[in-house]
Design an enzyme around this catalytic site. Structure first.
Site, PDB file in Angstrom:
ATOM      1  N   CYS A 126     -83.559  10.883 -26.640  1.00 31.21           N
ATOM      2  CA  CYS A 126     -84.680  10.051 -27.551  1.00 31.21           C
ATOM      3  C   CYS A 126     -85.102   8.851 -26.906  1.00 31.21           C
ATOM      4  O   CYS A 126     -86.147   8.162 -27.605  1.00 31.21           O
ATOM      5  CB  CYS A 126     -84.403  10.037 -28.983  1.00 31.21           C
ATOM      6  SG  CYS A 126     -84.381  11.665 -29.819  1.00 31.21           S
ATOM      7  N   GLU A 186     -83.828   5.762 -27.289  1.00 32.81           N
ATOM      8  CA  GLU A 186     -83.766   4.377 -27.839  1.00 32.81           C
ATOM      9  C   GLU A 186     -82.365   3.702 -27.180  1.00 32.81           C
ATOM     10  O   GLU A 186     -82.260   2.324 -27.595  1.00 32.81           O
ATOM     11  CB  GLU A 186     -83.420   4.543 -29.245  1.00 32.81           C
ATOM     12  CG  GLU A 186     -82.333   5.114 -29.621  1.00 32.81           C
ATOM     13  CD  GLU A 186     -82.278   6.574 -29.895  1.00 32.81           C
ATOM     14  OE1 GLU A 186     -81.525   7.052 -30.805  1.00 32.81           O
ATOM     15  OE2 GLU A 186     -82.904   7.387 -29.068  1.00 32.81           O
TER      16      GLU A 186
END
Length: 744
Positions: free
Chosen positions: A413, A415
């Protein structure tokens, strides 16, 4: 060594249940019950929320290394009080550990499988040592570099429920030697196996027939797979390594894999949970991977080949009905074959769907036109700026050369920037909810920091992971519901406008965002609280402070529990219909129907029911409210840059949505924020135009009409029906905004 165990007593839990009402979102309890409530065989029902929270908090607090041996009374009291505060914080839904911790923490599976508390991982696809790991092939020395190792790591972590980012940039792929051998692969299965006929259909052969035709095994490597995760991984490792002379000591080119012992389709999987896929997907995977490598005999594997192998592994793992594999492939920005690999529709539908693909850039990179064009066609590639990740924490703290020099990629993702073998380690606070429940936010973020730090003391299965975790102790304290919180506390969004400016390097005119100073102070003070908490706890434990501490994860399933906006994302709409798919046998369905929720057969999948939930965003009627369908692409970039500058020293996961009239702004905005944003991805805003779309924007009147039809509380009706049983399992539900991370 024996250890002391911290436990929360029932009187305390009963008191908290009396004092605190969980801040369930409109979808919260249903999402919890079907995703995180574990089955309790001794009670013949699934967990209630207080039981889940107790399990999770105790599982975490008891990781504190000071509990080994004979801890002092002071340490026991400190951790008992901390466990109580964490219970209050989580039970009220002012914060939650990652979904992975909600599912696994405090279980026997956690104790057996050290990797199980970490959501996602990163591995570089290049020959590596297995080292002192729980999986080491017998045919090579553990210190010998093997082409199979990163693929084994990926396969193992995916089967343990983690997502994996992997790097196929040129500097990694060119370390893989030329393919030496074409391998003659045969997969055999015994007639006594329940999977015999189905396996024959996908390419296996009958074992008795094969034995008759091959009485002499002298020139064959024969491996009978045990019915274990490790057996699957080792079989694939042997297949890959036989193609290379340095890891094929017998110099044989015929491999027979015997799958007779693998449990059939539908059999129960102990540990992680769910039911088995049977050996059929594995047969297809072995054959497909062998074909990929055989096609390169005398040549080098390419980034596309390596990605295909990872995708084929991911596809096989997904075939089991519990694990949802998430992969992110990171390629070189000048590798056009990699960038365009999903344009081959046949291979896309066969296996290339299994990863989201991004390219690695640095701040000098300037060729954003082809990237923007790819995004317009299929939403890819995303971008990952490794230069920023290695040399910056928060952007406001300035250039810090080599502060995170081992970084090579990211989790699926985006992050958390990660080194080879490193996992992300997440906990998120919902500041809007926490303030409503009377928490001092600095205390909430301190508790979050200490929770994540303890996860780094798990027993990790792979040597490559143990070494980097002990060095970095990386944590990812996140906040979610950010738009709700900022709008509530500021009275408006954090980007208050734009001013004309000039890009110092290119001379291009840009629109520079203006941020509310109070908004800056809000996130900056909480960042400093996290740093202070980590420093103090690290000193107590005698370990390194964490190399980085803060992030914004995409959230999704966990944000639904508290009913807040997901990560930094804007609500999809002020009012919307959220559709969730349930297996037709799901015991929650009768309760949902009795409460008045609209249900109908799913038009895409058999034996699946689509349930519609009317939702209202916090502050939906505020004149300053913006949704993903109304907020500009400029403001989304500016908001991500705000959080990367003042809050996150890791990265910020963001899927920026854009309207068709904003297409021409993608490349200039990627260029403008090249010194600020570490990773990002973009998708067109669909606005519920698909039939039975997961999210369909509606107006306030429609929302009120639909909400009026809901007559009861699902939790209460479900309890009355007393039909609590197994089978609460998600169907086609993705966890984050861009759909990249369906990890539990």
């Amino acid at each position: 060594m024996s250890s002391t165990r911290i436990e929360l007593d029932q009187d305390f839990i009963d008191q908290v249940k009396h004092e605190i009402k969980p801040h369930w979102g409109e979808l919260g309890w249903v999402t919890y019950k079907r995703t995180y409530a574990r089955w309790l065989p001794e009670k013949n029902r699934s967990e209630n929320w207080d039981e889940t929270v107790k399990r999770v908090i105790e599982g975490n607090v008891n990781l504190d290394p000071r509990l080994q041996g004979t801890p002092s009374e002071e340490v026991i009291n400190e951790l008992t009080n901390e466990a109580k505060q964490l219970f209050r914080l989580t039970y009220g839904l002012s914060a939650t550990p990652s979904g992975r911790n909600l599912w696994i923490s405090g279980t026997d599976y956690q104790k057996r499988t050290g990797d199980s508390l970490n959501n996602c991982w990163f591995i570089a696809i290049r020959p590596q040592e297995y080292g002192d790991s729980h999986i080491v092939p017998t045919y090579i020395d553990k210190r010998e570099k093997a082409v199979s190792m990163p693929f084994s790591f990926l396969f193992d972590q995916l089967m343990k429920g983690g997502g994996v980012g992997f790097s196929v940039v040129n500097s990694n792929i060119k370390q893989i030697p030329k393919v030496d051998n074409k391998i003659d692969l045969t997969v055999v299965i015994n007639k006594s196996s329940k999977s015999h006929d189905a396996s024959i259909k996908v390419g296996a052969v009958d074992k008795d027939e094969w034995e008759k035709q091959n009485p002499d095994h002298d020139d064959i490597i024969y491996y009978r797979l045990p019915d274990t995760r490790e057996g699957w991984v080792l079989a694939n490792a042997r297949l890959i390594d036989m193609h290379f002379n340095n890891t094929n000591p017998d110099q044989k080119t015929k491999l027979v894999l015997d799958i007779s012992d693998i449990r059939p389709y539908g059999a129960k999987i102990h540990g992680f949970g769910g039911t088995a896929s049977g050996p059929m997907p594995l047969v297809e995977m072995f054959i497909d991977i062998n074909n990929v490598i055989n096609a390169r005999v005398g040549k080098n594997l390419t980034a596309v080949d390596a990605t295909d192998i990872c995708n084929l592994i991911g596809k096989t793992v997904v075939a089991g009905n519990v694990r949802r594999s998430a992969e992110l492939a990171l390629g070189s920005n000048d590798d056009q074959d990699f960038i365009k690999m999903k344009q081959d529709k046949e291979k896309l539908y066969h296996h290339r769907w299994a990863s989201n693909n991004s390219v690695a850039i640095n701040s000098k990179f300037n060729n954003y036109g082809p990237i923007a064009d790819g995004i317009l066609h299929n939403g890819e590639p995303g971008i990952v700026n490794l230069d920023l990740s290695r040399n910056y924490g928060r952007i406001v703290d300035g250039y810090q050369p080599g502060i995170d020099d081992d970084v090579e990629g990211t989790n699926p993702c985006g992050e958390i920037s990660l080194a080879n073998g490193e996992p992300c380690n997440l906990f998120e606070v919902f500041p809007y909810t926490a303030e409503k429940q009377g928490w001092n936010l600095k205390e909430a973020f301190t508790l979050a920091t200490r929770f994540a730090k303890r996860v780094t003391f798990s027993h990790y299965d792979w040597e490559v992971s143990r070494k980097i975790i002990q060095k970095n102790r990386r944590i990812g304290v996140s906040m979610s519901g950010i738009q709700d919180w900022l709008l509530n506390d500021l009275g408006h969004r954090v980007v208050t406008g734009f001013e004309d400016a000039v890009d110092e390097q290119s001379g291009e005119k840009i629109k520079k965002p203006i941020y509310d100073p109070k908004g800056i102070e809000m996130v900056d003070s909480l960042y400093k609280a996290v740093i202070t908490a980590d420093k103090a706890y690290s000193e107590e434990l005698g370990v390194n402070p964490s190399i980085k501490h803060t992030t914004v994860k995409p959230s999704g399933t966990v944000a639904k529990l508290a009913g807040v906006s997901e990560g930094m994302h804007f609500h999809y709409a002020g009012y919307l219909i959220q559709r969730i798919r349930f297996q037709a046998s799901d015991p929650l369905l009768p309760a949902l129907k009795e409460c008045g929720y609209h249900t109908e057969p799913d038009i895409y999948t058999k034996n699946t029911i689509c349930v519609e939930f009317p939702l209202r965003a916090a502050h939906a009627d505020s004149k300053n409210f913006a949704s993903a369908g109304t907020v500009s692409i400029e403001e989304q970039f500016a908001t991500q840059a705000f959080l990367q500058t003042y809050w996150s020293d890791n990265a910020v996961s963001c899927t920026i949505t854009f309207q068709s009239d904003e297409n021409d702004e993608i490349a200039p905005l990627l260029r403008q924020y090249r010194h600020t944003i570490k990773s990002t991805s973009l998708l067109p805003y669909y606005g519920g135009s698909l039939k039975q779309a997961p999210k369909e924007p509606i107006n306030k009147k429609t929302y009120e009409e639909r909400a009026a039809l809901i007559t009861d509380d699902v939790e209460e009706v479900f309890t009355k029906q007393n039909d609590d049983q197994k089978g609460l399992e998600l169907v086609g539900q993705t966890d984050c905004e861009g759909g990249a991370c369906p990890i539990k």
